[in-house]
Motif scaffolding. Structure first.
Motif, mmCIF file in Angstrom:
data_model
loop_
_atom_site.group_PDB
_atom_site.id
_atom_site.type_symbol
_atom_site.label_atom_id
_atom_site.label_comp_id
_atom_site.label_asym_id
_atom_site.label_seq_id
_atom_site.Cartn_x
_atom_site.Cartn_y
_atom_site.Cartn_z
ATOM 1 N N LEU A 113 0.829 -1.211 0.000
ATOM 2 C CA LEU A 113 0.000 0.000 0.000
ATOM 3 C C LEU A 113 0.862 1.259 0.000
ATOM 4 O O LEU A 113 0.543 2.238 -0.680
ATOM 5 N N GLN A 114 1.947 1.231 0.739
ATOM 6 C CA GLN A 114 2.841 2.387 0.783
ATOM 7 C C GLN A 114 3.486 2.635 -0.584
ATOM 8 O O GLN A 114 3.583 3.775 -1.041
ATOM 9 N N LEU A 115 3.911 1.567 -1.252
ATOM 10 C CA LEU A 115 4.503 1.689 -2.587
ATOM 11 C C LEU A 115 3.484 2.220 -3.592
ATOM 12 O O LEU A 115 3.811 3.045 -4.450
ATOM 13 N N LEU A 116 2.242 1.746 -3.488
ATOM 14 C CA LEU A 116 1.184 2.226 -4.378
ATOM 15 C C LEU A 116 0.865 3.697 -4.107
ATOM 16 O O LEU A 116 0.589 4.468 -5.036
ATOM 17 N N LYS A 117 0.919 4.089 -2.850
ATOM 18 C CA LYS A 117 0.675 5.493 -2.493
ATOM 19 C C LYS A 117 1.755 6.393 -3.088
ATOM 20 O O LYS A 117 1.464 7.480 -3.608
ATOM 21 N N GLU A 118 2.997 5.942 -3.014
ATOM 22 C CA GLU A 118 4.118 6.736 -3.545
ATOM 23 C C GLU A 118 4.015 6.935 -5.051
ATOM 24 O O GLU A 118 4.562 7.902 -5.593
ATOM 25 N N SER A 119 3.305 6.027 -5.730
ATOM 26 C CA SER A 119 3.114 6.183 -7.173
ATOM 27 C C SER A 119 1.677 6.607 -7.505
ATOM 28 O O SER A 119 1.251 6.524 -8.658
ATOM 29 N N SER A 120 0.950 7.074 -6.472
ATOM 30 C CA SER A 120 -0.408 7.628 -6.621
ATOM 31 C C SER A 120 -1.382 6.681 -7.329
ATOM 32 O O SER A 120 -2.239 7.117 -8.102
ATOM 33 N N GLN A 121 -1.278 5.394 -7.033
ATOM 34 C CA GLN A 121 -2.186 4.414 -7.631
ATOM 35 C C GLN A 121 -3.374 4.196 -6.683
ATOM 36 O O GLN A 121 -3.511 3.154 -6.040
ATOM 37 N N TRP A 122 -4.261 5.194 -6.623
ATOM 38 C CA TRP A 122 -5.323 5.211 -5.624
ATOM 39 C C TRP A 122 -6.359 4.105 -5.831
ATOM 40 O O TRP A 122 -6.827 3.493 -4.871
ATOM 41 N N GLY A 123 -6.714 3.846 -7.082
ATOM 42 C CA GLY A 123 -7.670 2.776 -7.364
ATOM 43 C C GLY A 123 -7.120 1.414 -6.965
ATOM 44 O O GLY A 123 -7.834 0.572 -6.416
ATOM 45 N N LYS A 124 -5.835 1.219 -7.233
ATOM 46 C CA LYS A 124 -5.182 -0.039 -6.885
ATOM 47 C C LYS A 124 -5.126 -0.207 -5.363
ATOM 48 O O LYS A 124 -5.277 -1.316 -4.850
ATOM 49 N N ILE A 125 -4.923 0.894 -4.664
ATOM 50 C CA ILE A 125 -4.909 0.855 -3.195
ATOM 51 C C ILE A 125 -6.239 0.319 -2.681
ATOM 52 O O ILE A 125 -6.282 -0.520 -1.777
ATOM 53 N N ARG A 126 -7.331 0.805 -3.245
ATOM 54 C CA ARG A 126 -8.649 0.347 -2.790
ATOM 55 C C ARG A 126 -8.864 -1.138 -3.085
ATOM 56 O O ARG A 126 -9.503 -1.846 -2.304
ATOM 57 N N GLU A 127 -8.336 -1.606 -4.202
ATOM 58 C CA GLU A 127 -8.447 -3.036 -4.520
ATOM 59 C C GLU A 127 -7.725 -3.878 -3.477
ATOM 60 O O GLU A 127 -8.256 -4.882 -2.991
ATOM 61 N N VAL A 128 -6.508 -3.464 -3.138
ATOM 62 C CA VAL A 128 -5.714 -4.203 -2.140
ATOM 63 C C VAL A 128 -6.403 -4.159 -0.780
ATOM 64 O O VAL A 128 -6.514 -5.176 -0.089
ATOM 65 N N CYS A 129 -6.894 -2.983 -0.402
ATOM 66 C CA CYS A 129 -7.583 -2.831 0.882
ATOM 67 C C CYS A 129 -8.848 -3.688 0.931
ATOM 68 O O CYS A 129 -9.124 -4.342 1.946
ATOM 69 N N SER A 130 -9.612 -3.668 -0.147
ATOM 70 C CA SER A 130 -10.856 -4.439 -0.183
ATOM 71 C C SER A 130 -10.593 -5.926 0.012
ATOM 72 O O SER A 130 -11.352 -6.627 0.695
ATOM 73 N N SER A 131 -9.509 -6.434 -0.587
ATOM 74 C CA SER A 131 -9.137 -7.838 -0.385
ATOM 75 C C SER A 131 -8.706 -8.073 1.062
ATOM 76 O O SER A 131 -9.075 -9.082 1.677
ATOM 77 N N ALA A 132 -7.943 -7.123 1.599
ATOM 78 C CA ALA A 132 -7.452 -7.263 2.974
ATOM 79 C C ALA A 132 -8.579 -7.223 3.991
ATOM 80 O O ALA A 132 -8.496 -7.857 5.049
ATOM 81 N N PHE A 133 -9.643 -6.487 3.694
ATOM 82 C CA PHE A 133 -10.773 -6.386 4.635
ATOM 83 C C PHE A 133 -11.425 -7.747 4.902
ATOM 84 O O PHE A 133 -12.035 -7.944 5.946
#
Length: 207
Positions: free
Chosen positions: A158-178
Motif C-alpha cells: 500500500l505504501q509503494l502504491l501510495k508513492e506512485s499515486s495508484q489510488w484505485g489499486k490501493i482500494r483493490e488491495v484494501c478491499s481484499s485485505a478487509f
C-alpha cells in the motif's frame, strides 16, 4: 499428478494431523515421544511408538513414496521423524515467505518490481493457516507468523502504491485485505486516503 490425495482419506484425521505437524516443523528431526504427546495429548496409548510407526507407514503409502531416499518426504532417524526439505516438493507457505522477503528487499531499488512481487505474495494468502486446528498449540506460532507477514506485506504494498499515486489499486488491495483483517487501522487509513485523494470525501467519511 493432479490427484487430491487428502480427499481420498479425508476421514483419517490423525493421519493428516501427522502430515501437517511434520510439514509445519519441516527440516527438523522430531522425537517420537514429542509427536505422540502432541497428536494424542489427551489419550493414553498402550504402545505409542508402534501406533506412530503404523501411522507413518500408512502416510508414506498414501504419499506414494518411491524407494529413492533423496525424495522421501517423510524421513526417519533413530527414534525420530521429520519432513525432508531436500525432497522435490512445492509448498505455498514457503513460496509466500520468499516472495514477501524478496518484495521487501526490492522496495527501494525497484518499486515497480516490488509491487508485482508483493501482489503475487498476497494472492497466496487465503486466511488463517490450518484452520481445522483452530486451538492447537503447535499451529498457533506458524499461524501468527504468516498472518504477521501478510499484514506487513500488505502495508508495504500500500505504501509503494501510495508513492506512485495508484489510488484505485490501493482500494483493490484494501478491499481484499478487509476479508482477512477488516479492523486493521492502517489498512483502513490507506483506504480512506485513497478516496480523499480522488475528491470522494463523503465516501471516506462514510467509511
Amino acid at each position: 499428478d493432479g490427484r487430491v490425495i487428502s480427499k481420498e482419506t479425508e476421514k483419517s484425521y490423525k493421519l493428516w494431523a501427522l502430515f501437517q505437524f511434520l510439514l509445519t516443523t519441516r527440516g527438523k528431526a522430531i522425537p517420537m515421544d514429542t509427536i505422540t504427546e502432541t497428536l494424542w495429548e489427551e489419550q493414553e496409548l498402550d504402545n505409542p511408538h508402534n501406533v506412530l510407526k503404523a501411522l507413518v507407514f500408512r502416510l508414506r503409502k498414501i504419499l506414494d513414496q518411491k524407494k529413492d531416499e533423496k525424495n522421501q518426504l517423510i524421513i526417519s532417524s533413530p527414534q525420530a521423524y521429520g519432513f525432508n526439505v531436500q525432497a522435490n516438493y512445492w509448498l505455498d507457505v514457503e513460496e509466500f515467505e520468499q516472495l514477501c522477503k524478496k518484495g521487501s528487499q526490492m522496495a527501494k531499488e525497484n518499486p515497480e518490481e516490488a509491487i508485482s512481487i508483493l501482489e503475487e505474495a498476497l494472492l497466496l494468502y487465503k486466511g488463517d493457516y490450518l484452520t481445522e486446528h483452530q486451538y492447537t498449540s503447535w499451529v498457533l506460532l506458524a499461524r501468527n507468523n504468516y498472518r504477521r507477514l501478510y499484514l506487513e506485506a500488505t502495508i508495504e504494498l500500500l505504501q509503494l502504491l501510495k508513492e506512485s499515486s495508484q489510488w484505485g489499486k490501493i482500494r483493490e488491495v484494501c478491499s481484499s485485505a478487509f476479508h482477512i483483517e477488516p479492523l486493521d487501522e492502517t489498512i483502513n487509513l490507506f483506504f480512506m486516503e485513497s478516496l480523499r485523494q480522488e475528491n470522494r470525501a463523503f465516501e471516506a467519511k462514510t467509511h
